[in-house]
Design an enzyme around this catalytic site. Structure first.
Site, PDB file in Angstrom:
ATOM      1  N   GLU A   1       3.656  -4.481  -0.224  1.00 16.97           N
ATOM      2  CA  GLU A   1       2.858  -4.084   0.941  1.00 16.97           C
ATOM      3  C   GLU A   1       3.350  -4.861   2.172  1.00 16.97           C
ATOM      4  O   GLU A   1       3.687  -6.048   2.095  1.00 16.97           O
ATOM      5  CB  GLU A   1       1.359  -4.294   0.695  1.00 16.97           C
ATOM      6  CG  GLU A   1       0.541  -3.553   1.737  1.00 16.97           C
ATOM      7  CD  GLU A   1      -0.933  -3.365   1.371  1.00 16.97           C
ATOM      8  OE1 GLU A   1      -1.427  -4.000   0.427  1.00 16.97           O
ATOM      9  OE2 GLU A   1      -1.596  -2.559   2.073  1.00 16.97           O
TER      10      GLU A   1
ATOM     11  N   HIS B   1      -3.246 -14.580   1.623  1.00 14.59           N
ATOM     12  CA  HIS B   1      -4.123 -14.468   2.793  1.00 14.59           C
ATOM     13  C   HIS B   1      -5.099 -15.639   2.813  1.00 14.59           C
ATOM     14  O   HIS B   1      -5.717 -15.959   1.789  1.00 14.59           O
ATOM     15  CB  HIS B   1      -4.970 -13.187   2.734  1.00 14.59           C
ATOM     16  CG  HIS B   1      -4.177 -11.918   2.828  1.00 14.59           C
ATOM     17  ND1 HIS B   1      -3.567 -11.499   3.985  1.00 14.59           N
ATOM     18  CD2 HIS B   1      -3.903 -10.969   1.902  1.00 14.59           C
ATOM     19  CE1 HIS B   1      -2.953 -10.346   3.761  1.00 14.59           C
ATOM     20  NE2 HIS B   1      -3.137 -10.007   2.515  1.00 14.59           N
TER      21      HIS B   1
ATOM     22  N   ASP C   1      -2.001 -11.368  -3.283  1.00 14.56           N
ATOM     23  CA  ASP C   1      -3.304 -10.886  -2.808  1.00 14.56           C
ATOM     24  C   ASP C   1      -4.489 -11.497  -3.578  1.00 14.56           C
ATOM     25  O   ASP C   1      -5.577 -11.658  -3.005  1.00 14.56           O
ATOM     26  CB  ASP C   1      -3.381  -9.358  -2.923  1.00 14.56           C
ATOM     27  CG  ASP C   1      -2.768  -8.645  -1.721  1.00 14.56           C
ATOM     28  OD1 ASP C   1      -2.565  -9.291  -0.678  1.00 14.56           O
ATOM     29  OD2 ASP C   1      -2.499  -7.432  -1.826  1.00 14.56           O
TER      30      ASP C   1
ATOM     31  N   HIS D   1      -2.358  -6.064  -6.162  1.00 13.39           N
ATOM     32  CA  HIS D   1      -3.116  -4.961  -5.656  1.00 13.39           C
ATOM     33  C   HIS D   1      -2.403  -3.605  -5.748  1.00 13.39           C
ATOM     34  O   HIS D   1      -3.029  -2.549  -5.686  1.00 13.39           O
ATOM     35  CB  HIS D   1      -3.439  -5.347  -4.201  1.00 13.39           C
ATOM     36  CG  HIS D   1      -3.828  -4.347  -3.224  1.00 13.39           C
ATOM     37  ND1 HIS D   1      -3.311  -4.251  -1.957  1.00 13.39           N
ATOM     38  CD2 HIS D   1      -4.759  -3.358  -3.313  1.00 13.39           C
ATOM     39  CE1 HIS D   1      -3.881  -3.291  -1.294  1.00 13.39           C
ATOM     40  NE2 HIS D   1      -4.763  -2.727  -2.074  1.00 13.39           N
TER      41      HIS D   1
ATOM     42  N   HIS E   1      -6.976  -1.710   7.889  1.00 19.50           N
ATOM     43  CA  HIS E   1      -7.227  -0.330   7.447  1.00 19.50           C
ATOM     44  C   HIS E   1      -8.681  -0.064   7.048  1.00 19.50           C
ATOM     45  O   HIS E   1      -8.996   0.309   5.932  1.00 19.50           O
ATOM     46  CB  HIS E   1      -6.221   0.174   6.401  1.00 19.50           C
ATOM     47  CG  HIS E   1      -5.857  -0.766   5.283  1.00 19.50           C
ATOM     48  ND1 HIS E   1      -6.767  -1.238   4.396  1.00 19.50           N
ATOM     49  CD2 HIS E   1      -4.674  -1.289   4.916  1.00 19.50           C
ATOM     50  CE1 HIS E   1      -6.162  -2.011   3.532  1.00 19.50           C
ATOM     51  NE2 HIS E   1      -4.901  -2.077   3.818  1.00 19.50           N
TER      52      HIS E   1
ATOM     53  N   ASP F   1       2.277  -6.265   4.787  1.00 20.55           N
ATOM     54  CA  ASP F   1       1.767  -7.533   5.314  1.00 20.55           C
ATOM     55  C   ASP F   1       2.498  -8.713   4.673  1.00 20.55           C
ATOM     56  O   ASP F   1       2.457  -9.831   5.190  1.00 20.55           O
ATOM     57  CB  ASP F   1       0.242  -7.661   5.152  1.00 20.55           C
ATOM     58  CG  ASP F   1      -0.286  -7.261   3.795  1.00 20.55           C
ATOM     59  OD1 ASP F   1       0.406  -6.531   3.061  1.00 20.55           O
ATOM     60  OD2 ASP F   1      -1.406  -7.671   3.439  1.00 20.55           O
TER      61      ASP F   1
END
Ligand code: FEO
Length: 394
Positions: free
Chosen positions: A80, A222, A163, A144, A24, A82
């Site tokens: 979220e 991540h 995150d 987040h 994004h 992901d």
């Protein structure tokens, strides 16, 4: 697909998104990963999932270890997509698994995936006994989204931080002792600058809440897992979340129409370098705004230049400032500049946004008519020097 062991009976079973280049609006030159973890105990627990289009990667890694039907719990640290996107797909393999999440997580998951989900809501610091191990859930709202929480494995001293502490890196390596610290730090800084920065006050609270934990491994959602540089990355987060930024770093960002604003920008660079400061300069047409944010994370002085077009700033400067306003970096010292033919409103518009962000503006904006001449450039040099010496002069 290969699973990776973190400690006995604890596995990374996530997905690598090699081709991802845009998250994004954030340019992810190195791709990314979505990290899911599998804990084998009397109860089998899957912590987070992956983006829906990479579900097969996660499933194949899980199937190397157990029959997915044996999963008892799915911990959803963050709604979220992901991280939650493969919950519906994995539930087809383990329909009796219960989903553990925060109160806000419950609300978000039901909105995303329907009211029928079998959810267990946990309070902050609530624990779950899964056999030889105990999991502790700590809520970290706004790091987040409002629903965020982290999962701490007490006996193994592993923090599954979602995150927080992430980086967008696709790589065959899974651990920080397998990659250069410089690459890891740069990607962690870029991630912080573009994702976490607006929530720095909440990061400070989260770091406080986690400060009592003994942590061997930070396993984010991540990128690379931290096992060598745990204290080091926590130290970087403390610095990035604080309002203090390095005193001598300077960032000049600009766009130019016929080269005059560029000439002002490079004159400022020369003058400020002569004052012994470290200066980075970025042309908005050549550098991506998400990379410029990484520079800005560690710059105390931020100079932004735009010529005036149709009574306002150039569109690329407007794009950057829109992004900047959302990320809300605090504690900077700003200066606006630009050339103009008539009107000359752009530097004033830039300065207004700096003021809205609460930045100090110790020197006047620099506006130069048409092409800067010798006298104009002398004034530019003086203003640049004044700006970076303003702290000592206070
Ligand atoms: Fe990686 Fe906020 O999701």
């Amino acid at each position: 697909m290969r699973e990776v062991s973190l400690k006995d009976d604890i596995f990374w079973v996530g997905a690598i998104d090699w081709e991802l280049r845009d998250f994004h609006g954030y340019v992810t030159q190195r791709g990314s990963t979505y990290n899911a973890y599998l804990i084998l105990d009397e109860k089998k627990v899957l912590v987070d999932t992956v983006k829906d289009y990479l579900f097969d990667q996660m499933l194949s890694r899980i199937e190397n270890i157990i029959d997915p039907a044996d999963i008892d719990y799915i911990v959803s640290n963050h709604v979220e997509m992901d991280h939650s996107g493969s919950i519906p797909a994995i539930l087809k393999y383990c329909p009796n698994a219960r989903i553990i999440t925060s109160k806000m997580g419950e609300k978000g998951l039901r909105k995303h995936y329907g009211e029928d989900l079998d959810l267990v809501q946990v309070d902050s610091e609530e624990t779950l006994d899964i056999g030889k191990r105990t999991l502790t859930f700590v809520h970290t709202p706004m790091v987040h989204w409002p629903d965020n929480m982290v999962t701490y494995l007490n006996e193994d001293k592993i923090l599954m931080s979602n995150d927080a502490f992430g980086q967008h890196i696709a790589s065959p390596e899974r651990f920080d002792d397998q990659l250069e610290w410089g690459i890891l730090r740069e990607e962690a800084a870029k991630y912080y600058a573009n994702i976490v920065l607006p929530y720095s006050p909440q990061v400070q609270k989260a770091l406080e809440a986690l400060s009592g934990l003994d942590i061997d491994i930070i396993a984010p959602s991540h990128g690379i897992i931290w096992r060598k540089n745990v204290e080091r990355i926590i130290g970087e987060y403390r610095k990035w979340a604080g309002s203090e930024t390095p005193a001598d770093s300077v960032l000049i960002v600009y766009d130019t129409m016929w080269g005059s604003t560029e000439k002002i920008a490079y004159t400022l660079l020369e003058a400020i370098e002569e004052e012994g400061k470290s200066v980075t300069i970025r042309n908005l047409n050549e550098s991506h705004i998400s990379d410029i944010m990484t520079d800005l994370l560690e710059s105390r002085f931020v100079l932004i230049g735009s010529p005036t077009l149709n009574n306002g700033m150039l569109p690329m400067v407007g794009k950057f400032l829109t992004y900047l306003k959302g990320l809300r970096p605090a504690g900077r010292i700003g200066m606006a500049f630009g050339s103009y033919g008539w009107g000359g409103q752009a530097p004033g518009e830039v300065e207004d946004i700096m003021k809205d962000l609460g930045w100090e503006i110790p020197v006047d904006k620099v506006r130069i008519n048409y092409i800067p001449g010798e006298q104009d450039l002398k004034k530019v040099r003086e203003e640049g020097r004044k700006l970076v010496n303003s702290i000592e002069e206070e």
